[in-house]
Design a protein around this motif. Structure first.
Motif, PDB file in Angstrom:
ATOM      1  N   ARG A 124      17.475  15.698  48.648  1.00 48.15           N
ATOM      2  CA  ARG A 124      16.982  14.659  47.727  1.00 48.15           C
ATOM      3  C   ARG A 124      16.552  15.282  46.404  1.00 48.15           C
ATOM      4  NH1 ARG A 124      11.928  12.194  46.493  1.00 48.15           N
ATOM      5  NH2 ARG A 124      10.873  13.721  47.848  1.00 48.15           N
ATOM      6  N   ILE A 125      17.219  14.902  45.320  1.00 49.04           N
ATOM      7  CA  ILE A 125      16.868  15.423  44.005  1.00 49.04           C
ATOM      8  C   ILE A 125      15.574  14.771  43.527  1.00 49.04           C
ATOM      9  CG2 ILE A 125      17.565  15.569  41.574  1.00 49.04           C
ATOM     10  CD1 ILE A 125      20.469  15.699  42.543  1.00 49.04           C
ATOM     11  N   VAL A 126      14.596  15.595  43.184  1.00 56.80           N
ATOM     12  CA  VAL A 126      13.306  15.068  42.731  1.00 56.80           C
ATOM     13  C   VAL A 126      13.091  15.273  41.240  1.00 56.80           C
ATOM     14  CG1 VAL A 126      12.233  15.322  44.998  1.00 56.80           C
ATOM     15  CG2 VAL A 126      12.053  17.187  43.353  1.00 56.80           C
ATOM     16  N   LYS A 127      13.857  16.160  40.627  1.00 57.38           N
ATOM     17  CA  LYS A 127      13.749  16.380  39.181  1.00 57.38           C
ATOM     18  C   LYS A 127      15.052  16.983  38.670  1.00 57.38           C
ATOM     19  CE  LYS A 127      10.504  18.059  35.669  1.00 57.38           C
ATOM     20  NZ  LYS A 127      11.493  18.434  34.641  1.00 57.38           N
ATOM     21  N   MET A 128      15.444  16.550  37.462  1.00 55.76           N
ATOM     22  CA  MET A 128      16.672  17.078  36.885  1.00 55.76           C
ATOM     23  C   MET A 128      16.574  17.053  35.369  1.00 55.76           C
ATOM     24  SD  MET A 128      20.609  15.945  37.621  1.00 55.76           S
ATOM     25  CE  MET A 128      20.200  14.198  37.531  1.00 55.76           C
ATOM     26  N   GLU A 129      17.037  18.121  34.739  1.00 50.75           N
ATOM     27  CA  GLU A 129      17.116  18.217  33.280  1.00 50.75           C
ATOM     28  C   GLU A 129      18.572  18.459  32.900  1.00 50.75           C
ATOM     29  OE1 GLU A 129      14.763  17.541  31.314  1.00 50.75           O
ATOM     30  OE2 GLU A 129      12.960  17.717  32.557  1.00 50.75           O
ATOM     31  N   THR A 130      19.140  17.550  32.123  1.00 49.71           N
ATOM     32  CA  THR A 130      20.557  17.645  31.776  1.00 49.71           C
ATOM     33  C   THR A 130      20.742  18.099  30.330  1.00 49.71           C
ATOM     34  OG1 THR A 130      20.618  15.312  31.126  1.00 49.71           O
ATOM     35  CG2 THR A 130      21.157  15.834  33.426  1.00 49.71           C
ATOM     36  N   MET A 131      21.995  18.414  30.003  1.00 52.66           N
ATOM     37  CA  MET A 131      22.363  18.824  28.657  1.00 52.66           C
ATOM     38  C   MET A 131      23.238  17.732  28.022  1.00 52.66           C
ATOM     39  SD  MET A 131      23.356  22.839  29.327  1.00 52.66           S
ATOM     40  CE  MET A 131      23.386  23.263  27.573  1.00 52.66           C
ATOM     41  N   LYS A 132      23.200  17.661  26.692  1.00 49.91           N
ATOM     42  CA  LYS A 132      24.063  16.709  25.989  1.00 49.91           C
ATOM     43  C   LYS A 132      25.524  17.134  26.150  1.00 49.91           C
ATOM     44  CE  LYS A 132      20.719  15.754  22.301  1.00 49.91           C
ATOM     45  NZ  LYS A 132      20.491  15.897  20.834  1.00 49.91           N
ATOM     46  N   PHE A 133      26.375  16.151  26.407  1.00 49.22           N
ATOM     47  CA  PHE A 133      27.789  16.468  26.559  1.00 49.22           C
ATOM     48  C   PHE A 133      28.340  17.151  25.319  1.00 49.22           C
ATOM     49  CE2 PHE A 133      32.238  15.477  25.801  1.00 49.22           C
ATOM     50  CZ  PHE A 133      32.827  15.998  26.956  1.00 49.22           C
ATOM     51  N   GLU A 134      27.948  16.685  24.140  1.00 51.15           N
ATOM     52  CA  GLU A 134      28.470  17.245  22.899  1.00 51.15           C
ATOM     53  C   GLU A 134      28.132  18.731  22.781  1.00 51.15           C
ATOM     54  OE1 GLU A 134      28.282  13.008  22.812  1.00 51.15           O
ATOM     55  OE2 GLU A 134      26.662  14.468  23.148  1.00 51.15           O
ATOM     56  N   GLU A 146      27.229  43.846  27.999  1.00 45.07           N
ATOM     57  CA  GLU A 146      25.912  43.382  27.578  1.00 45.07           C
ATOM     58  C   GLU A 146      25.867  43.180  26.066  1.00 45.07           C
ATOM     59  OE1 GLU A 146      21.255  44.234  28.568  1.00 45.07           O
ATOM     60  OE2 GLU A 146      22.637  45.945  28.619  1.00 45.07           O
ATOM     61  N   GLY A 147      26.539  44.057  25.320  1.00 42.57           N
ATOM     62  CA  GLY A 147      26.564  43.898  23.869  1.00 42.57           C
ATOM     63  C   GLY A 147      27.165  42.567  23.455  1.00 42.57           C
ATOM     64  N   GLU A 148      28.239  42.164  24.120  1.00 42.53           N
ATOM     65  CA  GLU A 148      28.857  40.868  23.825  1.00 42.53           C
ATOM     66  C   GLU A 148      27.928  39.720  24.186  1.00 42.53           C
ATOM     67  OE1 GLU A 148      33.298  40.388  24.596  1.00 42.53           O
ATOM     68  OE2 GLU A 148      32.815  42.124  25.840  1.00 42.53           O
ATOM     69  N   ARG A 149      27.232  39.859  25.301  1.00 44.90           N
ATOM     70  CA  ARG A 149      26.297  38.800  25.706  1.00 44.90           C
ATOM     71  C   ARG A 149      25.181  38.644  24.678  1.00 44.90           C
ATOM     72  NH1 ARG A 149      27.187  41.357  30.763  1.00 44.90           N
ATOM     73  NH2 ARG A 149      25.146  42.372  30.750  1.00 44.90           N
ATOM     74  N   LEU A 150      24.656  39.743  24.194  1.00 51.98           N
ATOM     75  CA  LEU A 150      23.588  39.691  23.196  1.00 51.98           C
ATOM     76  C   LEU A 150      24.093  39.105  21.881  1.00 51.98           C
ATOM     77  CD1 LEU A 150      21.896  43.133  23.917  1.00 51.98           C
ATOM     78  CD2 LEU A 150      20.924  40.867  24.371  1.00 51.98           C
ATOM     79  N   ALA A 151      25.307  39.449  21.497  1.00 47.91           N
ATOM     80  CA  ALA A 151      25.887  38.889  20.270  1.00 47.91           C
ATOM     81  C   ALA A 151      26.094  37.390  20.412  1.00 47.91           C
ATOM     82  CB  ALA A 151      27.202  39.590  19.955  1.00 47.91           C
ATOM     83  N   LEU A 152      26.532  36.961  21.594  1.00 47.37           N
ATOM     84  CA  LEU A 152      26.702  35.525  21.846  1.00 47.37           C
ATOM     85  C   LEU A 152      25.369  34.795  21.773  1.00 47.37           C
ATOM     86  CD1 LEU A 152      29.298  35.190  24.739  1.00 47.37           C
ATOM     87  CD2 LEU A 152      29.289  33.889  22.610  1.00 47.37           C
ATOM     88  N   GLN A 153      24.335  35.396  22.366  1.00 49.45           N
ATOM     89  CA  GLN A 153      23.012  34.787  22.311  1.00 49.45           C
ATOM     90  C   GLN A 153      22.591  34.555  20.866  1.00 49.45           C
ATOM     91  OE1 GLN A 153      19.668  37.368  23.190  1.00 49.45           O
ATOM     92  NE2 GLN A 153      18.605  35.708  24.260  1.00 49.45           N
ATOM     93  N   LYS A 154      22.745  35.561  20.027  1.00 49.04           N
ATOM     94  CA  LYS A 154      22.367  35.457  18.621  1.00 49.04           C
ATOM     95  C   LYS A 154      23.177  34.368  17.924  1.00 49.04           C
ATOM     96  CE  LYS A 154      21.601  38.418  14.550  1.00 49.04           C
ATOM     97  NZ  LYS A 154      22.338  37.651  13.533  1.00 49.04           N
ATOM     98  N   TYR A 155      24.481  34.338  18.167  1.00 48.78           N
ATOM     99  CA  TYR A 155      25.341  33.347  17.526  1.00 48.78           C
ATOM    100  C   TYR A 155      24.938  31.932  17.929  1.00 48.78           C
ATOM    101  CZ  TYR A 155      29.433  30.655  16.231  1.00 48.78           C
ATOM    102  OH  TYR A 155      30.263  29.703  15.693  1.00 48.78           O
ATOM    103  N   VAL A 156      24.708  31.713  19.211  1.00 47.18           N
ATOM    104  CA  VAL A 156      24.359  30.370  19.677  1.00 47.18           C
ATOM    105  C   VAL A 156      22.988  29.959  19.152  1.00 47.18           C
ATOM    106  CG1 VAL A 156      23.867  28.978  21.733  1.00 47.18           C
ATOM    107  CG2 VAL A 156      25.856  30.483  21.700  1.00 47.18           C
ATOM    108  N   GLU A 166      21.731  30.716  16.378  1.00 48.57           N
ATOM    109  CA  GLU A 166      21.842  30.427  14.943  1.00 48.57           C
ATOM    110  C   GLU A 166      22.704  29.203  14.641  1.00 48.57           C
ATOM    111  OE1 GLU A 166      23.392  34.054  13.392  1.00 48.57           O
ATOM    112  OE2 GLU A 166      21.439  35.076  13.363  1.00 48.57           O
ATOM    113  N   ASN A 167      23.550  28.789  15.576  1.00 49.68           N
ATOM    114  CA  ASN A 167      24.536  27.763  15.265  1.00 49.68           C
ATOM    115  C   ASN A 167      24.482  26.518  16.152  1.00 49.68           C
ATOM    116  OD1 ASN A 167      26.535  29.013  13.130  1.00 49.68           O
ATOM    117  ND2 ASN A 167      26.049  30.650  14.583  1.00 49.68           N
ATOM    118  N   PHE A 168      23.632  26.525  17.155  1.00 46.34           N
ATOM    119  CA  PHE A 168      23.534  25.385  18.060  1.00 46.34           C
ATOM    120  C   PHE A 168      22.099  24.869  18.078  1.00 46.34           C
ATOM    121  CE2 PHE A 168      27.441  27.262  19.319  1.00 46.34           C
ATOM    122  CZ  PHE A 168      28.171  26.319  20.040  1.00 46.34           C
ATOM    123  N   GLU A 169      21.937  23.674  18.648  1.00 46.37           N
ATOM    124  CA  GLU A 169      20.587  23.146  18.820  1.00 46.37           C
ATOM    125  C   GLU A 169      19.816  24.023  19.800  1.00 46.37           C
ATOM    126  OE1 GLU A 169      20.981  19.953  22.451  1.00 46.37           O
ATOM    127  OE2 GLU A 169      21.466  19.219  20.443  1.00 46.37           O
TER     128      GLU A 169
END
Length: 271
Positions: A81-91, A162-172, A174-177
């Motif tokens: 039984r799901i008691v709590k859920m947090e979703t993301m915007k499709f966009e 790991e370097g790519e993951r860190l670069a992705l984190q920075k990019y997202v 700066e460019n996403f909500e």
């Protein structure tokens, strides 16, 4: 007295062979018998841990819970039984998906509460998830329009370095909500709603059960475990945890995930 243990699965509760050792099973059962709740707190979906719950005697049990999808979903084990859920915007998810699918070497996972879809599944990624995530779909189209009406809780990329993951984190960042961006298993970068992380979910579960933050033990090994380790009364890193996790933990186990670290915590702080 501690009343709730929230515990990461991969590289923490599970040994490298993807199982819970007998000693750890017995320790958890002892703690539960004393009235301590034991809740897996995992980045995976709750359906992927049902065999582990059965081994622990917690499957389909009232008053016992799983925190899944990196804190986005809290499920009572009885009837799932799901008691709590947090979703993301499709966009937002769609933009992230387009970013990930542009790199054929990235394996992209998208989660709903009870489903998992995977793109670019290669042999190395299959070897890692096999035995952990066996119920998923691999859509042929490079589009997620079919998910537009679904409740999406998480999207992750398996990224080689790991370097790519860190670069992705920075990019997202700066460019996403704003969203929660974490790392796990030394292979994934994970994206959730800013309202969803393992720490917020652990505190919410504690509140639901009438358990104070100082009565919670959180056990983990990697970046997505940091929020719960910080939030809990006793934050624990296993011996194989990342150094930055050990630095913020209240206790670091002597044992790594292949040698019963969860049993060590129970023996030291519960028994």
């Amino acid at each position: 007295m501690y009343k709730l243990i929230v515990c990461d699965m991969d590289e923490t509760l599970l040994a490298d062979n993807k199982t819970i050792t007998p000693k750890t099973v017995e320790a958890i059962k002892r703690a539960v018998k004393k009235g301590v709740r034991f809740s897996p707190n995992t980045g995976r979906g709750f359906l992927s841990v049902q065999d582990d719950l059965e081994k622990l005697g917690l499957k389909d049990v009232s008053g016992q819970y799983v925190i899944s999808n990196n804190g986005a979903v809290i499920v009572e084990n009885k009837n799932n039984r799901i008691v709590k859920m947090e979703t993301m915007k499709f966009e937002t998810v769609n933009e992230l998906f387009r970013l990930g699918i542009e790199h054929p070497e990235y394996c992209v996972h998208i989660y709903t509460p009870d489903e998992l879809y995977i793109w670019n599944l290669n042999d190395e990624e299959f070897a890692y998830i096999n035995g952990r995530l066996n119920d998923y779909e691999q859509p042929k189209d490079e589009s997620i329009e079919f998910l537009k009406e679904k409740q999406i809780t998480k999207i992750i990329f398996s990224v080689p370095s790991e370097g790519e993951r860190l670069a992705l984190q920075k990019y997202v960042q700066e460019n996403f909500e704003e969203m929660n961006i974490t790392f796990s298993s030394d292979r994934y970068i994970e994206f959730n709603s800013k309202k969803a992380d393992k720490g917020q979910a652990a505190l919410h579960l504690g509140e639901l059960l009438g358990i104070k933050p100082e009565e919670i033990i959180a056990i983990g090994d990697n970046g997505n475990d940091v929020p719960m380790i910080k939030a809990a009364g006793l934050g624990v890193s296993v011996a194989n945890g990342r150094e930055f996790v050990k630095e913020i933990a209240d206790y670091v186990t002597e044992a790594d995930n292949n040698h019963n670290p969860v049993a060590e915590v129970i023996e030291k702080f519960i028994d």
